[in-house]
Write an enzyme that holds these catalytic residues in place. Structure first.
Site, PDB file in Angstrom:
ATOM      1  N   TYR A  67     -11.990  -2.635  -3.386  1.00  0.00           N
ATOM      2  CA  TYR A  67     -12.586  -2.541  -2.049  1.00  0.00           C
ATOM      3  C   TYR A  67     -14.117  -2.541  -2.068  1.00  0.00           C
ATOM      4  CZ  TYR A  67      -7.982  -1.958   0.021  1.00  0.00           C
ATOM      5  OH  TYR A  67      -6.692  -2.177   0.444  1.00  0.00           O
ATOM      6  N   HIS A 115      -1.809  -5.389   1.532  1.00  0.00           N
ATOM      7  CA  HIS A 115      -3.109  -6.014   1.275  1.00  0.00           C
ATOM      8  C   HIS A 115      -2.850  -7.421   0.749  1.00  0.00           C
ATOM      9  CE1 HIS A 115      -7.179  -6.646  -0.355  1.00  0.00           C
ATOM     10  NE2 HIS A 115      -6.541  -7.282  -1.323  1.00  0.00           N
ATOM     11  N   GLU A 174      -9.483 -10.213  -7.469  1.00  0.00           N
ATOM     12  CA  GLU A 174      -8.540  -9.107  -7.292  1.00  0.00           C
ATOM     13  C   GLU A 174      -7.398  -9.177  -8.314  1.00  0.00           C
ATOM     14  OE1 GLU A 174      -7.618  -9.312  -3.085  1.00  0.00           O
ATOM     15  OE2 GLU A 174      -9.660  -8.692  -2.541  1.00  0.00           O
ATOM     16  N   LYS A 194       0.835  -1.203   0.000  1.00  0.00           N
ATOM     17  CA  LYS A 194       0.000   0.000   0.000  1.00  0.00           C
ATOM     18  C   LYS A 194       0.874   1.260   0.000  1.00  0.00           C
ATOM     19  CE  LYS A 194      -3.933  -2.080   2.499  1.00  0.00           C
ATOM     20  NZ  LYS A 194      -4.797  -1.914   3.679  1.00  0.00           N
ATOM     21  N   ASN A 223      -1.754  -0.023   7.132  1.00  0.00           N
ATOM     22  CA  ASN A 223      -1.130  -1.272   7.587  1.00  0.00           C
ATOM     23  C   ASN A 223      -0.255  -1.934   6.529  1.00  0.00           C
ATOM     24  OD1 ASN A 223      -3.174  -2.066   5.935  1.00  0.00           O
ATOM     25  ND2 ASN A 223      -4.441  -2.979   7.537  1.00  0.00           N
TER      26      ASN A 223
END
Ligand code: IDP
Ligand code: MG
Length: 143
Positions: free
Chosen positions: A50, A123, A134, A10, A120
């Site tokens: 998402y 992913h 995805e 990310k 965080n």
């Protein structure tokens, strides 16, 4: 079982220069990076990725954050790759992620509010169905 899964560094991970440290952990666990590219997500790609979170309080913040800078999208392959990678990543909330996991060791402390996304670093797909869906957003079929 041999599997392919979708894995992404990310914007916070790329910005902090953590991509190589993360990839080292992935390959040291026996998984292989079979495709990777650094891209900036379009809002369309972010919303597709998402979509399962649409309507949640942190959704808008998540889309804003994930499109705030470059990310590295990858396909990871290996035996039980989906679970192995999820275990390697650690819990969603870095404060709950145990030592030895990517999030537990490398994510910064986040101020957690209902509408602000948790940063965080990584992913990873959470199921074979998510992995297929995805990967198809970012890579051509057959990978
Ligand atoms: P995961 O990344 O561990 O699979 P998900 O539940 O799929 O976690 O959530 C996707 C992302 O949305 C998380 O990685 C995190 O960035 C953000 N997020 C999830 N739950 C919350 C929350 O309760 N508050 C703020 N952000 C959240
Ligand atoms: Mg998830």
């Amino acid at each position: 079982m041999q599997e392919n899964t979708f894995f992404m560094i990310k914007p916070d991970g790329v910005f902090r220069g953590l991509d190589q440290a993360v990839f080292d952990r992935v390959t040291q666990s026996g998984l292989k990076i079979i495709d990777q590219k650094k891209i900036a997500l379009t809002s369309e790609q972010a919303e597709k990725l998402y979509r399962p979170h649409l309507g949640k309080p942190f959704y808008a913040g998540l889309i804003k954050f994930i499109t705030s800078g470059p990310v590295i999208v990858t396909i990871i392959s290996g035996n039980n790759a989906i679970k192995k990678l999820r275990d390697l990543m650690g819990a969603t909330d870095p404060r709950k992620a145990v030592a030895g996991t990517i999030r537990g060791d490398l994510a910064e402390e986040n101020v957690l509010t209902a509408d602000k996304t948790i940063k965080n670093i990584v992913h990873g797909s959470d199921s074979p169905e998510s992995a297929k869906r995805e990967m198809a957003i970012f890579f051509k079929e057959g990978k």
